[in-house]
Design an enzyme around this catalytic site. Structure first.
Site, PDB file in Angstrom:
ATOM      1  N   LEU A 269       1.192  -0.964   0.231  1.00  0.00           N
ATOM      2  CA  LEU A 269       0.048   0.312   0.023  1.00  0.00           C
ATOM      3  C   LEU A 269       1.202   1.085  -0.130  1.00  0.00           C
ATOM      4  CD1 LEU A 269      -2.385  -1.056   2.557  1.00  0.00           C
ATOM      5  CD2 LEU A 269      -2.940  -0.455   0.492  1.00  0.00           C
ATOM      6  N   HIS A 270       0.883   2.250  -0.831  1.00  0.00           N
ATOM      7  CA  HIS A 270       0.953   3.455  -0.777  1.00  0.00           C
ATOM      8  C   HIS A 270       0.572   4.261  -0.971  1.00  0.00           C
ATOM      9  CE1 HIS A 270       1.593   2.555  -5.395  1.00  0.00           C
ATOM     10  NE2 HIS A 270       2.063   3.849  -5.419  1.00  0.00           N
ATOM     11  N   ARG A 271      -0.548   4.101  -2.392  1.00  0.00           N
ATOM     12  CA  ARG A 271      -1.240   5.553  -2.695  1.00  0.00           C
ATOM     13  C   ARG A 271      -1.347   6.707  -1.475  1.00  0.00           C
ATOM     14  NH1 ARG A 271      -0.838   6.083  -7.081  1.00  0.00           N
ATOM     15  NH2 ARG A 271      -0.360   3.693  -8.316  1.00  0.00           N
TER      16      ARG A 271
END
Ligand code: UD1
Length: 368
Positions: A210-212
């Site tokens: 996850l990085h958005r």
């Protein structure tokens, strides 16, 4: 064309540019003509695990020029890249600049080139999420609007570009260069012993990335995702390579300790081959990445994407992808559905031209 500058800046750019450089060198040689290719790294990503590691693994040449821009908010980062890259164009005077994907380096360098009257080539053009809250969507629309040649990966892009008034003569459906890299390196990735480092077994873990900003910059949303990971780990052990943005925010919001569990393994960002090994061997993937939606489609691994939209709809119509909201009420049923299915039925078909030859098609068009 005698001289072309290729731009890379952030992690997802490296595997897209590597096959293009290789294919252009091969095509020039086959035609017996000289072609000077210059690789510029803007330095948007700079940590070894987000950058240098990928060069060796992908066989990318060492960048001829590194602008060493580093991190920053959008304005300063884009501005610093533009200022430094314009000087490169003054010095090198290339015939064309090739940019890939949708990161800040993509729009910054495209804009510099266009204003100096240099041909702009965009690889992976035309993808649209329809969500202007995503920085990448703004970068995509602006880059495409000033590109002279647009290479697209899937049919939706043709439709999106036509709607925005981009002449069809500029658009070429060539397939997916990221998949060129995946197919080239798949055997080497599978042969690695990456899993030995982690307390999980092949086919029996959930790989999470996850990085958005929409997921990890907001305390409530990141908290819901942390709760979902804890719930998911009751069904399947979790392995989670942590992007620096996510690591910083887990710390900032005091959420890091919640993930301490013998069913959850948190680790550093992985190199390209190790990450492919981990993806190929996962029972399922939970992600918000764009590229991983595509890679799981080819690897036949179920992909649960924690986003409201995707700019890559072919990964749903042809591939293994499904979109869910970023909370356990949505992720839970999706994961249950995946676990109830026989893994061998994953994936419907391979998207057209995702066949390992996209870069060759690009090279043929550019060197015609
Ligand atoms: C950028 C791209 C995104 C892409 C992602 C892949 C834009 C607008 N976003 O987002 O499209 O999916 O890369 O990773 O271009 N950091 C490090 N080391 C690094 C790079 C970053 O520690 O090598 C840290 C910094 O604290 C930085 C943060 O990570 O502030 C975020 O990096 P940044 O490049 O701003 O955006 P990404 O979230 O990586």
């Amino acid at each position: 064309m005698d001289k072309i500058v290729h731009v890379v800046g952030a992690r997802p750019n490296f595997m897209k540019v590597a096959p293009v450089i290789e294919a252009m060198a091969a095509e020039a040689e086959a035609q017996g003509r000289s072609l000077k290719q210059i690789l510029v790294h803007t330095g948007q990503h700079y940590s070894p695990e987000m950058s240098t590691l990928f060069f060796d693994e992908l066989g990318l040449p060492v960048p001829d020029i590194n602008l060493e821009i580093g991190s920053g908010s959008h304005g300063p980062q884009t501005g610093r890249i533009m200022e430094a890259f314009e000087q490169v164009l003054f010095d090198e005077k290339p015939d064309a600049v090739l940019v890939v994907g949708d990161v800040n380096s993509t729009i910054a360098c495209a804009l510099d080139a266009k204003k100096l009257g240099i041909e702009v080539i965009h690889v992976e053009a035309g993808l649209r999420s329809g969500d202007l809250g995503m920085p990448e969507e703004i970068n995509r629309i602006l880059t495409d609007s000033i590109s002279d040649k647009l290479f697209i990966t899937e049919p939706s892009a043709e439709h999106n570009l036509a709607k925005e008034g981009v002449p069809a003569s500029r658009v070429h459906f060539v397939g997916n260069v990221m998949i060129d890299s995946l197919l080239k390196h798949r055997d080497a990735a599978l042969a690695r012993s990456t899993l030995d480092q982690f307390p999980v077994s092949a086919g029996e873990y959930l790989l999470v990335t996850l990085h958005r900003p929409s997921n990890v910059d907001n305390e409530k949303t990141l908290g819901q995702l942390v709760d979902a990971i804890i719930e998911a780990a009751k069904a399947l052990p979790v392995l989670m390579p942590l992007h620096p943005r996510t690591a910083a925010n887990l710390e900032r919001f005091g959420l890091k300790d919640k993930l301490v569990s013998d069913r959850i393994t948190i680790t550093e960002p992985q190199g390209y081959l190790d990450f492919m090994h981990l993806t190929a061997n996962a029972r399922a993937v939970l992600t918000d990445s764009g590229g991983i939606q595509e890679e799981t489609t080819i690897l036949g691994v179920p992909c649960i994407t924690a986003r409201e939209n995707t700019e890559r709809p072919v990964t749903i119509s042809c591939g293994t992808n499904q979109l869910v909201e970023s909370n356990w009420s949505a992720i839970g049923p999706a994961l249950k559905g995946v676990l109830a299915r026989d893994g061998s039925s994953n994936g419907k078909s391979v998207p057209e031209f995702w066949d390992g030859s996209a870069a060759r098609r690009i090279a043929k068009i550019l060197l015609k």
